[in-house]
Design an enzyme around this catalytic site. Structure first.
Site, PDB file in Angstrom:
ATOM      1  N   ASN A   1      80.529  16.301 -13.930  1.00 23.63           N
ATOM      2  CA  ASN A   1      81.383  15.658 -12.945  1.00 23.63           C
ATOM      3  C   ASN A   1      82.816  16.198 -13.049  1.00 23.63           C
ATOM      4  O   ASN A   1      83.249  16.999 -12.234  1.00 23.63           O
ATOM      5  CB  ASN A   1      81.310  14.135 -13.146  1.00 23.63           C
ATOM      6  CG  ASN A   1      81.925  13.373 -11.994  1.00 23.63           C
ATOM      7  OD1 ASN A   1      82.764  13.902 -11.287  1.00 23.63           O
ATOM      8  ND2 ASN A   1      81.507  12.138 -11.798  1.00 23.63           N
ATOM      9  N   ASP A   2      83.539  15.815 -14.108  1.00 19.73           N
ATOM     10  CA  ASP A   2      84.945  16.236 -14.221  1.00 19.73           C
ATOM     11  C   ASP A   2      85.103  17.750 -14.213  1.00 19.73           C
ATOM     12  O   ASP A   2      86.058  18.273 -13.638  1.00 19.73           O
ATOM     13  CB  ASP A   2      85.556  15.704 -15.533  1.00 19.73           C
ATOM     14  CG  ASP A   2      85.661  14.193 -15.527  1.00 19.73           C
ATOM     15  OD1 ASP A   2      85.563  13.603 -14.442  1.00 19.73           O
ATOM     16  OD2 ASP A   2      85.818  13.613 -16.621  1.00 19.73           O
ATOM     17  N   VAL A   3      84.176  18.458 -14.854  1.00 16.53           N
ATOM     18  CA  VAL A   3      84.358  19.909 -15.010  1.00 16.53           C
ATOM     19  C   VAL A   3      84.118  20.675 -13.713  1.00 16.53           C
ATOM     20  O   VAL A   3      84.326  21.877 -13.656  1.00 16.53           O
ATOM     21  CB  VAL A   3      83.478  20.480 -16.149  1.00 16.53           C
ATOM     22  CG1 VAL A   3      83.833  19.861 -17.477  1.00 16.53           C
ATOM     23  CG2 VAL A   3      82.000  20.339 -15.846  1.00 16.53           C
ATOM     24  N   VAL A   4      83.651  19.956 -12.658  1.00 17.33           N
ATOM     25  CA  VAL A   4      83.474  20.608 -11.355  1.00 17.33           C
ATOM     26  C   VAL A   4      84.313  19.898 -10.283  1.00 17.33           C
ATOM     27  O   VAL A   4      84.047  20.020  -9.105  1.00 17.33           O
ATOM     28  CB  VAL A   4      81.980  20.621 -10.930  1.00 17.33           C
ATOM     29  CG1 VAL A   4      81.172  21.562 -11.795  1.00 17.33           C
ATOM     30  CG2 VAL A   4      81.384  19.222 -10.949  1.00 17.33           C
TER      31      VAL A   4
ATOM     32  N   SER B   1      86.709  10.962 -17.129  1.00 16.44           N
ATOM     33  CA  SER B   1      88.117  10.666 -16.829  1.00 16.44           C
ATOM     34  C   SER B   1      88.233   9.441 -15.922  1.00 16.44           C
ATOM     35  O   SER B   1      89.331   8.945 -15.687  1.00 16.44           O
ATOM     36  CB  SER B   1      88.775  11.876 -16.159  1.00 16.44           C
ATOM     37  OG  SER B   1      88.147  12.102 -14.920  1.00 16.44           O
TER      38      SER B   1
END
Ligand code: NAP
Length: 456
Positions: free
Chosen positions: A382-385, A423
């Site tokens: 999620n956060d890393v994309v 996050s």
């Protein structure tokens, strides 16, 4: 005997350095771990030959009890709970260093030279704060304490005062080593400081904090080495201390955060502009359509994240990868440096499933390849994309390098529902017209995809 001990320490130190070197690449990492294990065995054997050891009974008892607990933990603790398990190991390691320092001080009633008292005080200071700091980190990661930053008014000032008094006592002890109250007060304040240091840090940043605590534990061990004149402890502690420090900096860079922001920024509190351009509807897709798209694609890129770890979907993703390759599809894996919950999390899982290292691509290598990718399959990431990191300067993760999957022709996101990433912010990727959501547990969805791709 002294030569034998010195020789075993020398070989152990060389093996530790070689082990660390091997850990820089997944292909050699396993060999590195074995080299370091052998080094540790040599260091232990060398230490057991020391003339200062008066009784082997307690050592054997400790060895049996500690070994049994370690072996059971490695079997019972699931892969996803590794971060908190590591935090517990740091806590015990640091407590051991602290206790050695306290014992040394107690035995000599503080009648120590300037160099020794400096080493012992440093060891106890770092060891004590690492013990409680790591325990709080473990409790946060395990969900026993709230993951969000726990703050109160004037906290930074309180912490600053605490550290000034503790360091002041440390300085006082160097010139007045026999002042017992100063030594024990410094120890107690260091324990308190460990708690206060970690409480205001959100669990999203806990891995960075742990790398830092690991570094403190290493430096405490190095100080122990100076205190008891043990060369292998000095070398191993220094290696541990500095590699932990470098790791925390590498992780901060990968998240575009400064170390001071991690320690004092209370990351994890909801931010005003956390949603960015996340508007509209998420488009749900049908599994068979996804399978057809993948089966007839030229290039498919898998993007694993924390969800792949929780679902334990690494083996089934390997199966899907094999099926696609049999059909002539080029398959790649895009690895973000902070995907998951610990450094190298995705590499470890994919290596366990025997995905060849040549198929793993780092962020810098793969980002320019996304426009040539027909289907990017996001597996519980999620956060890393999250494109907001690149496009929305007001986002709490602004500036964090991301895997730019949104630039591929089609994006398929495998996740259970509308849950947020670590996050806690919304992800506009899920609302883009070229993104399709395939809801469900990642392992189950992938297993169905394996079957459907074979039928396509
Ligand atoms: P993430 O942002 O935490 O998102 C994980 C996603 O997986 C969630 O949105 C969740 O959505 C989904 N998920 C959970 N269980 C699943 C399951 N069984 N099947 C399918 N999907 C599932 O993960 P990430 O993209 O890997 O990012 C890592 C985060 O941790 C970053 O914020 C990073 O900065 C932080 N971090 C990592 C490290 C490190 O060392 N790796 C260090 C410090 C910080 P649903 O609930 O809807 O399923």
């Amino acid at each position: 005997m002294e030569y034998t001990i010195a020789f075993s320490y020398l070989i152990a130190s060389l093996l530790f350095i070689y082990g660390l070197r091997c850990l820089t690449h997944p292909e050699t990492a396993r060999r590195g771990m074995h080299a370091a294990e052998l080094g540790m065995l040599l260091a232990i054997v060398g230490t057991l030959l020391h003339h200062e050891i008066v009784s082997y009974e307690y050592i054997i008892a400790g060895f049996i009890i500690g070994g049994a607990i370690g072996a059971l933990m490695s079997h019972w603790v699931p892969m996803t709970a590794l971060p908190q398990r590591t935090a517990l190991s740091h806590a015990f390691g640091a407590l051991a260093a602290s206790l050695v320092g306290i014992a040394e001080y107690y035995t000599h009633h503080g009648h120590l030279g300037g160099f020794k008292i400096t080493a012992i005080s440093l060891e106890v200071l770092l060891g004590s704060l690492t013990t409680t700091g790591s325990l709080i980190a473990a409790a946060k990661l395990q969900g026993m304490l709230p993951g969000a930053p726990m703050t109160f008014k004037g906290q930074n000032l309180f912490n600053l005062t605490l550290i000034v008094v503790t360091v002041g006592l440390f300085g006082y002890l160097i010139f007045n080593p026999a002042t017992g109250w100063a030594f024990y007060l410094m120890m107690a304040l260091a324990f308190v400081f460990g708690v206060m240091l970690v409480l205001p840090i959100g669990s999203a940043d806990m891995p960075v904090v742990m790398a830092l605590l690991n570094s403190y534990a290493g430096l405490a061990a190095a100080a122990t080495g100076f205190a008891i004149s043990n060369n292998v402890l000095i070398i191993a502690g220094t290696l541990d201390g500095f590699s932990g420090f470098i790791l925390s900096i590498v992780m901060c860079k990968a998240m575009n955060r400064s170390i001071t922001n991690v320690l004092f920024g209370a990351f994890g509190s909801p931010a005003a502009d956390a949603g960015g351009s996340a508007e509209g509807e998420m488009r749900e897709v049908i599994l068979d359509d996804v399978a057809t798209q993948m089966a007839y694609a030229r290039q498919v890129v898998f993007v694993p994240g924390y969800g792949m770890a929780t679902a334990q979907a690494q083996h089934v993703v390997r199966e899907l990868c094999d099926s696609l390759e049999e059909r002539g599809v080029t398959v790649k894996f895009a690895i973000h440096p902070v995907a998951g919950r610990m450094p190298g999390h995705m590499n470890v899982l994919l290596a366990e499933a025997n995905v060849p290292y040549s198929q793993l691509y780092e962020l810098e290598q793969i980002n320019s390849d996304f426009p040539n990718t027909d289907v990017s399959v996001v597996i519980g990431a999620n956060d890393v994309v999250n494109p907001d990191a690149r496009d929305n300067p007001g986002s709490p993760i602004a500036g964090m390098p991301i895997l730019e999957v949104d630039r591929s022709k089609t994006v398929i996101v495998l996740k259970r529902g509308k849950g947020k990433g670590f996050s806690g912010i919304e992800n506009p990727l899920f609302f883009k017209p070229n993104t399709g959501m395939l809801y469900g547990d990642a392992k189950e969805s992938l297993a169905k995809l394996v079957h459907a791709v074979k039928e396509a």
